[in-house]
Design a protein around this motif. Sequence first.
Motif, short mmCIF file in Angstrom:
data_model
loop_
_atom_site.label_atom_id
_atom_site.label_comp_id
_atom_site.label_asym_id
_atom_site.label_seq_id
_atom_site.Cartn_x
_atom_site.Cartn_y
_atom_site.Cartn_z
N ILE A 279 -96.32 -49.14 93.40
CA ILE A 279 -94.86 -49.22 93.40
C ILE A 279 -94.29 -47.91 93.94
CG2 ILE A 279 -92.79 -49.68 92.03
CD1 ILE A 279 -94.69 -50.83 89.86
N ILE B 88 -89.25 -56.46 93.42
CA ILE B 88 -88.51 -55.67 92.43
C ILE B 88 -87.09 -55.35 92.90
CG2 ILE B 88 -88.45 -53.47 91.18
CD1 ILE B 88 -90.63 -55.33 90.20
N VAL C 86 -87.10 -47.82 94.39
CA VAL C 86 -86.64 -48.64 93.27
C VAL C 86 -85.47 -47.95 92.57
CG1 VAL C 86 -87.26 -49.63 91.04
CG2 VAL C 86 -88.89 -49.73 92.94
N MET D 90 -92.78 -56.53 85.51
CA MET D 90 -92.26 -57.50 86.48
C MET D 90 -92.92 -57.36 87.85
SD MET D 90 -90.41 -59.63 84.91
CE MET D 90 -91.71 -59.43 83.67
N GLN D 91 -93.48 -56.21 88.16
CA GLN D 91 -94.30 -56.10 89.37
C GLN D 91 -95.50 -57.03 89.27
OE1 GLN D 91 -94.06 -54.95 92.26
NE2 GLN D 91 -96.11 -54.61 93.06
N TYR E 179 -84.06 -49.99 81.80
CA TYR E 179 -85.24 -50.05 82.66
C TYR E 179 -86.37 -49.21 82.09
CZ TYR E 179 -82.19 -52.00 86.32
OH TYR E 179 -81.33 -52.78 87.04
N SER F 25 -87.72 -62.98 85.34
CA SER F 25 -86.28 -62.71 85.38
C SER F 25 -85.44 -63.97 85.28
CB SER F 25 -85.93 -61.95 86.67
OG SER F 25 -86.42 -60.64 86.62
N TYR G 37 -85.43 -54.58 81.64
CA TYR G 37 -86.23 -54.87 82.83
C TYR G 37 -87.33 -53.81 82.95
CZ TYR G 37 -87.38 -56.12 87.66
OH TYR G 37 -88.04 -56.53 88.79
N ILE H 9 -90.21 -52.47 84.95
CA ILE H 9 -90.62 -52.54 86.35
C ILE H 9 -92.12 -52.81 86.48
CG2 ILE H 9 -90.74 -51.23 88.52
CD1 ILE H 9 -88.20 -49.69 87.36
N ASN I 171 -84.71 -58.37 93.13
CA ASN I 171 -84.30 -58.85 91.81
C ASN I 171 -83.30 -57.92 91.16
OD1 ASN I 171 -85.72 -61.25 91.79
ND2 ASN I 171 -87.58 -60.32 90.98
#
Length: 289
Positions: free
Chosen positions: A247, A216, A252, A209-210, A230, A185, A204, A206, A219
Amino acid sequence: MKRRSFIGTAAAASVGLVATTNVVANSNKQEIADKLKYNINHSVCYWCYNTIPFEEFLQALNSLDIRSIDLVDPEQFPLLKKYNIHASMCWGAGKGIVEGWNNPDLHEELIADYKRVIPLVAEAGFTNLICFSGNRNGMNDQVGLRNCAKGLKQLMPMAEEHGVVLQMELLNSKVNHKDYMCDNSEWGVSLCEAIGSESFKLLYDIYHMQIMEGDIIRNIQDYHQYYGHYHTGGNPGRHEIDETQEIFYPAVMKAIVATGYTGHVAQEFVPSWEDKLAALKQGVTICDV
């Protein structure tokens, strides 16, 4: 049975079957619509379901009351119009994930290709068009950032004029896309600030980026103004986003809603279930907070 009587009976039965099928489909759609809150605008990436013919998949989205689809190109736009499905993330320009905007030798070609596709996206009434940084290939990240900014800035006047937003996807370079540059990010946000246009955002993802940075929700809270779209996916494995992975998607999604986000969240997990559409329905339900 006489042939004429049989034809008449069969025709009536056929009409009855079609009517019954339509009633069931509409009932199913209404049942889903009654349950969904629509605080999240739901979408789905077709490549995860590409064993289902595209037109058949669009029909299925209508029955599930999923109103958008991701990662479609201009050749597919007419069918989207036919089934009243919105393209929440378009593609069709560029050279893919590996060769991207961090390579200045590609800028002339990339600029020409995006200038071809941007008007097509706008004319169809869509907004988002994906782009990629490309792999590092030994390049320093700051050099790559400057190269990306230099090339993409040349497209901003046209993108702004047409109301199109170029979105660079954040991907993991640990598991799926080794050596990809836009893999965190902070680098992506720095690129957004260098370009300085609302017609450039970050997609983004998820799942990705996890893997790369975790944290998460924090950010999303800190950088949501730079995130224009997303994607979901269960980690590890990139399968269903239920209790089989790490997750917790309801939390989220609530964090995304709390930022005031009004864009789309697209399911991009690869179904492991035999009934892929049932898996999709589950994913949408989980994210509908």
